[in-house]
Design an enzyme around this catalytic site. Structure first.
Site, PDB file in Angstrom:
ATOM      1  N   GLU A 145     -24.577   6.954  21.249  1.00  0.00           N
ATOM      2  CA  GLU A 145     -25.127   8.172  21.853  1.00  0.00           C
ATOM      3  C   GLU A 145     -24.583   8.361  23.274  1.00  0.00           C
ATOM      4  OE1 GLU A 145     -29.386   8.258  23.003  1.00  0.00           O
ATOM      5  OE2 GLU A 145     -29.452   6.161  22.388  1.00  0.00           O
ATOM      6  N   LYS A 148      -8.468 -10.775   5.886  1.00  0.00           N
ATOM      7  CA  LYS A 148      -8.885 -10.916   7.291  1.00  0.00           C
ATOM      8  C   LYS A 148     -10.299 -10.370   7.488  1.00  0.00           C
ATOM      9  CE  LYS A 148      -8.672  -7.696   9.869  1.00  0.00           C
ATOM     10  NZ  LYS A 148      -7.599  -7.082  10.573  1.00  0.00           N
ATOM     11  N   GLY A 171      -0.250 -15.950  21.302  1.00  0.00           N
ATOM     12  CA  GLY A 171      -0.080 -14.498  21.212  1.00  0.00           C
ATOM     13  C   GLY A 171      -1.322 -13.796  21.712  1.00  0.00           C
ATOM     14  N   GLU A 195      -7.790 -11.307  16.727  1.00  0.00           N
ATOM     15  CA  GLU A 195      -8.714 -11.278  15.591  1.00  0.00           C
ATOM     16  C   GLU A 195      -8.962 -12.683  15.046  1.00  0.00           C
ATOM     17  OE1 GLU A 195      -7.983  -6.773  13.880  1.00  0.00           O
ATOM     18  OE2 GLU A 195      -6.963  -8.408  12.857  1.00  0.00           O
ATOM     19  N   ALA A 199      -8.663   0.185  14.891  1.00  0.00           N
ATOM     20  CA  ALA A 199      -9.665  -0.783  15.336  1.00  0.00           C
ATOM     21  C   ALA A 199      -9.072  -2.169  15.339  1.00  0.00           C
ATOM     22  CB  ALA A 199     -10.874  -0.761  14.408  1.00  0.00           C
ATOM     23  N   GLY A 250      -1.808 -10.255  20.704  1.00  0.00           N
ATOM     24  CA  GLY A 250      -1.878  -8.970  19.988  1.00  0.00           C
ATOM     25  C   GLY A 250      -3.059  -8.926  19.039  1.00  0.00           C
ATOM     26  N   TYR A 251      -3.042  -7.940  18.159  1.00  0.00           N
ATOM     27  CA  TYR A 251      -4.114  -7.756  17.178  1.00  0.00           C
ATOM     28  C   TYR A 251      -4.417  -9.070  16.448  1.00  0.00           C
ATOM     29  CZ  TYR A 251      -3.648  -2.550  16.451  1.00  0.00           C
ATOM     30  OH  TYR A 251      -3.616  -1.193  16.554  1.00  0.00           O
ATOM     31  N   ILE A 252      -3.364  -9.672  15.881  1.00  0.00           N
ATOM     32  CA  ILE A 252      -3.568 -10.782  14.952  1.00  0.00           C
ATOM     33  C   ILE A 252      -4.095 -12.017  15.693  1.00  0.00           C
ATOM     34  CG2 ILE A 252      -2.391 -12.346  13.341  1.00  0.00           C
ATOM     35  CD1 ILE A 252      -0.651  -9.983  12.491  1.00  0.00           C
ATOM     36  N   HIS A 311     -30.583   8.939  18.719  1.00  0.00           N
ATOM     37  CA  HIS A 311     -31.275   7.954  19.538  1.00  0.00           C
ATOM     38  C   HIS A 311     -32.179   7.063  18.695  1.00  0.00           C
ATOM     39  CE1 HIS A 311     -32.949   6.398  23.242  1.00  0.00           C
ATOM     40  NE2 HIS A 311     -34.156   6.563  22.741  1.00  0.00           N
ATOM     41  N   ARG A 326       1.009 -15.096  27.030  1.00  0.00           N
ATOM     42  CA  ARG A 326       1.978 -15.198  28.124  1.00  0.00           C
ATOM     43  C   ARG A 326       1.777 -14.157  29.228  1.00  0.00           C
ATOM     44  NH1 ARG A 326       7.458 -13.220  24.888  1.00  0.00           N
ATOM     45  NH2 ARG A 326       6.740 -11.113  24.389  1.00  0.00           N
ATOM     46  N   CYS A 346      -1.359  -5.881   3.387  1.00  0.00           N
ATOM     47  CA  CYS A 346      -2.745  -5.467   3.626  1.00  0.00           C
ATOM     48  C   CYS A 346      -3.701  -6.149   2.659  1.00  0.00           C
ATOM     49  CB  CYS A 346      -2.865  -3.958   3.521  1.00  0.00           C
ATOM     50  SG  CYS A 346      -4.569  -3.407   3.639  1.00  0.00           S
ATOM     51  N   ARG A 396      -2.018  -5.953  25.088  1.00  0.00           N
ATOM     52  CA  ARG A 396      -1.162  -5.106  25.922  1.00  0.00           C
ATOM     53  C   ARG A 396      -1.017  -3.716  25.298  1.00  0.00           C
ATOM     54  NH1 ARG A 396       4.368  -4.373  26.052  1.00  0.00           N
ATOM     55  NH2 ARG A 396       4.773  -6.057  24.549  1.00  0.00           N
ATOM     56  N   CYS A 433      -5.123  -7.166   6.123  1.00  0.00           N
ATOM     57  CA  CYS A 433      -6.391  -6.481   6.412  1.00  0.00           C
ATOM     58  C   CYS A 433      -7.555  -6.962   5.557  1.00  0.00           C
ATOM     59  CB  CYS A 433      -6.250  -4.975   6.187  1.00  0.00           C
ATOM     60  SG  CYS A 433      -4.662  -4.294   6.640  1.00  0.00           S
ATOM     61  N   SER A 486       0.825  -1.221   0.000  1.00  0.00           N
ATOM     62  CA  SER A 486       0.000   0.000   0.000  1.00  0.00           C
ATOM     63  C   SER A 486       0.857   1.269   0.000  1.00  0.00           C
ATOM     64  CB  SER A 486      -0.897   0.014   1.226  1.00  0.00           C
ATOM     65  OG  SER A 486      -1.680  -1.143   1.250  1.00  0.00           O
TER      66      SER A 486
HETATM   67  P1  NDP Z   1       1.795  -7.691  18.208  1.00  0.00           P
HETATM   68  O1  NDP Z   1       3.171  -7.185  18.401  1.00  0.00           O
HETATM   69  O2  NDP Z   1       0.639  -6.767  18.329  1.00  0.00           O
HETATM   70  O3  NDP Z   1       1.536  -8.909  19.210  1.00  0.00           O
HETATM   71  C1  NDP Z   1       2.437  -9.955  19.337  1.00  0.00           C
HETATM   72  C2  NDP Z   1       1.948 -10.841  20.468  1.00  0.00           C
HETATM   73  O4  NDP Z   1       2.757 -11.987  20.554  1.00  0.00           O
HETATM   74  C3  NDP Z   1       1.998 -10.150  21.808  1.00  0.00           C
HETATM   75  O5  NDP Z   1       0.868 -10.555  22.547  1.00  0.00           O
HETATM   76  C4  NDP Z   1       3.287 -10.690  22.411  1.00  0.00           C
HETATM   77  O6  NDP Z   1       3.274 -10.739  23.806  1.00  0.00           O
HETATM   78  C5  NDP Z   1       3.286 -12.088  21.863  1.00  0.00           C
HETATM   79  N1  NDP Z   1       4.616 -12.665  21.768  1.00  0.00           N
HETATM   80  C6  NDP Z   1       5.731 -12.119  21.209  1.00  0.00           C
HETATM   81  N2  NDP Z   1       6.770 -12.976  21.289  1.00  0.00           N
HETATM   82  C7  NDP Z   1       6.299 -14.091  21.895  1.00  0.00           C
HETATM   83  C8  NDP Z   1       6.892 -15.320  22.279  1.00  0.00           C
HETATM   84  N3  NDP Z   1       8.182 -15.581  22.045  1.00  0.00           N
HETATM   85  N4  NDP Z   1       6.124 -16.233  22.907  1.00  0.00           N
HETATM   86  C9  NDP Z   1       4.825 -15.972  23.153  1.00  0.00           C
HETATM   87  N5  NDP Z   1       4.208 -14.830  22.828  1.00  0.00           N
HETATM   88  C10 NDP Z   1       4.944 -13.897  22.207  1.00  0.00           C
HETATM   89  O7  NDP Z   1       1.852  -8.422  16.813  1.00  0.00           O
HETATM   90  P2  NDP Z   1       0.765  -8.907  15.823  1.00  0.00           P
HETATM   91  O8  NDP Z   1       1.492  -9.934  15.037  1.00  0.00           O
HETATM   92  O9  NDP Z   1      -0.511  -9.297  16.496  1.00  0.00           O
HETATM   93  O10 NDP Z   1       0.464  -7.634  14.938  1.00  0.00           O
HETATM   94  C11 NDP Z   1       1.523  -6.887  14.357  1.00  0.00           C
HETATM   95  C12 NDP Z   1       1.066  -5.501  14.018  1.00  0.00           C
HETATM   96  O11 NDP Z   1       0.239  -5.549  12.880  1.00  0.00           O
HETATM   97  C13 NDP Z   1       0.219  -4.821  15.080  1.00  0.00           C
HETATM   98  O12 NDP Z   1       0.969  -4.215  16.075  1.00  0.00           O
HETATM   99  C14 NDP Z   1      -0.536  -3.826  14.259  1.00  0.00           C
HETATM  100  O13 NDP Z   1       0.242  -2.666  14.128  1.00  0.00           O
HETATM  101  C15 NDP Z   1      -0.695  -4.500  12.926  1.00  0.00           C
HETATM  102  N6  NDP Z   1      -2.047  -5.051  12.763  1.00  0.00           N
HETATM  103  C16 NDP Z   1      -3.118  -4.206  12.742  1.00  0.00           C
HETATM  104  C17 NDP Z   1      -4.389  -4.684  12.601  1.00  0.00           C
HETATM  105  C18 NDP Z   1      -5.545  -3.752  12.624  1.00  0.00           C
HETATM  106  O14 NDP Z   1      -5.355  -2.560  12.422  1.00  0.00           O
HETATM  107  N7  NDP Z   1      -6.749  -4.224  12.898  1.00  0.00           N
HETATM  108  C19 NDP Z   1      -4.652  -6.119  12.447  1.00  0.00           C
HETATM  109  C20 NDP Z   1      -3.460  -6.912  12.490  1.00  0.00           C
HETATM  110  C21 NDP Z   1      -2.225  -6.382  12.634  1.00  0.00           C
HETATM  111  P3  NDP Z   1       3.629  -9.458  24.733  1.00  0.00           P
HETATM  112  O15 NDP Z   1       2.415  -8.588  24.739  1.00  0.00           O
HETATM  113  O16 NDP Z   1       3.905 -10.078  26.066  1.00  0.00           O
HETATM  114  O17 NDP Z   1       4.830  -8.834  24.121  1.00  0.00           O
END
Ligand code: NDP
Length: 451
Positions: free
Chosen positions: A439, A50, A174, A181, A340, A176-178, A434, A198, A42, A204, A47, A14
């Site tokens: 709202e 997904k 994990g 989702e 989001a 995070g976002y991915i 409403h 973890r 993306c 986070r 995106c 992109s």
């Molecule tokens: P993130 O960095 O958001 O999350 C990674 C996750 O994996 C965290 O929970 C992390 O834990 C965990 N982790 C990392 N290393 C290990 C390990 N060795 N063992 C176990 N757990 C581990 O990455 P994502 O891959 O989810 O997403 C990447 C980026 O892509 C996002 O930050 C975002 O910017 C983008 N994205 C945006 C979306 C959207 O806009 N809707 C959708 C998908 C992706 P900890 O928290 O403890 O570090």
């Protein structure tokens, strides 16, 4: 000195495609190299597919609601191969749109890998060399797996769209976002989902109350979420993979997916030889104009690991063209970016979390959590959250957090007000629409917490 091109872009995602197009529209002679599919993360493996999977996964709940509203409907089964066929046809269509954008704007594209040879030269995988006055690196990132026994058997988000069939059970690692989702998507599609995170709570860095509610709702809708738990190893068996976890338990899953973060694509790009500096994670280090340590080389998007979101990469690409080709130095504004997370329910957020805001200054917190009309009528227990963080001193809304169906759509609009510097009183002056969920954002009168 004359060059083959004014601009050579490495990477057809992109950000790269937008920068190439806009520079070419302004009269620059532009080329772009892409080694994989045009559209990048993306469009091809992020995106877009997904979000289509999110839509597919929401129908069972919608059908259950329809029944609760008096309709005689039955879900039947989900045919992954039908959906997958349509999905890939759509991605092919979009890739062609991306190729078309380049072609119609006179950008010469090379289906090849490119690497830097010096500050003004790239070498393509066929060995040919091209010179350019400016080089833009927009090579994105890729999912990474931790180094543990058996991890080579696990899939990542890249693979999920290519599965021959949906597994009966999956373990997602994990928080995070991915991870979140896909836990919701696969749960909605009928896969038995277990998720290990973890830490103490998923997502986070986001507002504590908001991520707490997402987590509760995910558990309630059937995701078997284990907090404070990680994978130790995985061993292949006939029916799947036997996973040992840090809490000592063992379980067999048909698939294991790592969503443990992403790494910038900077390997073997010739960066060091050209003098481009990288950081601890391998990300390209750039200034506020996306310029690297080498004045003729710029970098945008996930490869710089600033804010890894498609619209941000596009902004960075546009700002790069303004700066370099239009003579208007334009720094990229990374402040107050709405975003989001397409969990079920979605989370939309802009600005500071309650915790981050409190570190900064005295605040007022306005929040309400309730059962929305549509699903409450269907006797679903789902709750939503509307939350504003307000500066006591300036009255500005410092953060807005929404957990609700459609929160992504809502936060786009709330984000305009927050970006404009709206105060709590500006929100209050706005008449409620409403009956809606949002709202509540303009009707919350009393702070639930201050300090
Ligand atoms: P993130 O960095 O958001 O999350 C990674 C996750 O994996 C965290 O929970 C992390 O834990 C965990 N982790 C990392 N290393 C290990 C390990 N060795 N063992 C176990 N757990 C581990 O990455 P994502 O891959 O989810 O997403 C990447 C980026 O892509 C996002 O930050 C975002 O910017 C983008 N994205 C945006 C979306 C959207 O806009 N809707 C959708 C998908 C992706 P900890 O928290 O403890 O570090």
């Amino acid at each position: 000195m004359t060059f083959d091109y004014d601009l050579f872009v490495i990477g057809g995602g992109s950000g790269g495609v937008r920068a190439a197009r806009v520079a070419a529209q302004g009269g620059a002679k532009v080329a772009l190299a892409e080694e994989d599919r045009y559209g990048g993360t993306c469009v091809i493996r992020g995106c877009v597919p997904k979000k289509l999977m999110v839509f597919a996964s929401e129908y069972p709940a919608a059908i259950a609601d329809a029944q609760a509203y008096g309709w005689t409907v039955h879900a039947g089964g989900f045919d992954w191969s039908v959906f997958q066929g349509k999905l890939h046809a759509e991605l092919d269509r979009l890739e062609n749109v991306y190729r078309g954008i380049l072609k119609t704007n006179g950008v010469e594209s090379f289906d090849a890998r490119a690497r830097l040879v010096d500050p003004h030269t790239v070498e393509l995988s066929d060995g040919s060399r091209k010179s350019a006055k400016h080089i833009l690196i927009a090579t994105g990132g890729r999912p990474v797996k931790p180094d543990l026994p058996g991890a080579e058997h696990a899939i990542t988000s890249n693979d999920i769209f290519h599965l021959e069939s949906l597994p009966k059970s999956i373990l997602i690692i994990g928080g995070g976002y991915i991870a979140c989702e896909f836990a919701c998507i696969l749960n909605g599609l009928g896969v038995k989902v277990t998720q290990f995170y973890r830490g103490a709570q998923i997502l986070r860095g986001f507002d504590e109350e908001a991520r707490g509610l997402v987590s509760e709702e995910m558990i309630q809708s059937g995701v078997n979420l284990h907090l404070g738990t990680n994978i130790v190893d995985m061993v292949e068996e006939e029916s799947g993979y036997r996973v040992t976890s840090t809490n000592g338990s063992e379980e067999v899953f048909e698939q294991v997916m790592f969503a443990t973060g992403r790494a910038p694509n900077t390997e073997d790009l010739g960066l060091e030889a050209a003098g481009v500096k990288t950081g601890r994670k391998g990300e390209i280090l750039v200034d506020e104009y996306s310029q690297t340590a080498v004045p003729s080389v710029y970098a945008i998007g996930d490869v710089t690991d600033r804010v890894n979101l498609t619209p941000v990469a596009i902004r960075e690409g546009m700002a790069f063209v303004e700066t370099v080709f239009n003579g208007t130095p334009t720094p990229v504004d990374h402040d107050l970016i709405p975003t989001a997370i397409f969990t079920q329910p979605e989370m939309g957020t802009v600005g500071l979390s309650e915790e981050a805001a409190r570190e900064q200054e005295p605040i007022e917190v306005y929040a309400t959590s309730f059962r929305p009309m549509q699903t409450a009528f269907a006797e679903r227990p789902d709750r939503v959250l509307m939350k504003l963080i307000v500066s006591q001193k300036t009255r500005k809304v410092l953060g807005c957090h929404i957990v609700a169906p459609g929160a992504g759509e809502m936060i786009q609009l709330a984000g305009i007000a927050v970006k404009m510097g709206a105060t709590k009183e500006d929100f209050d002056r706005t008449v409620a629409v409403h009956p809606t969920m949002s709202e509540e954002l303009v009707t919350m009168k009393t702070p639930v917490r201050t300090g």
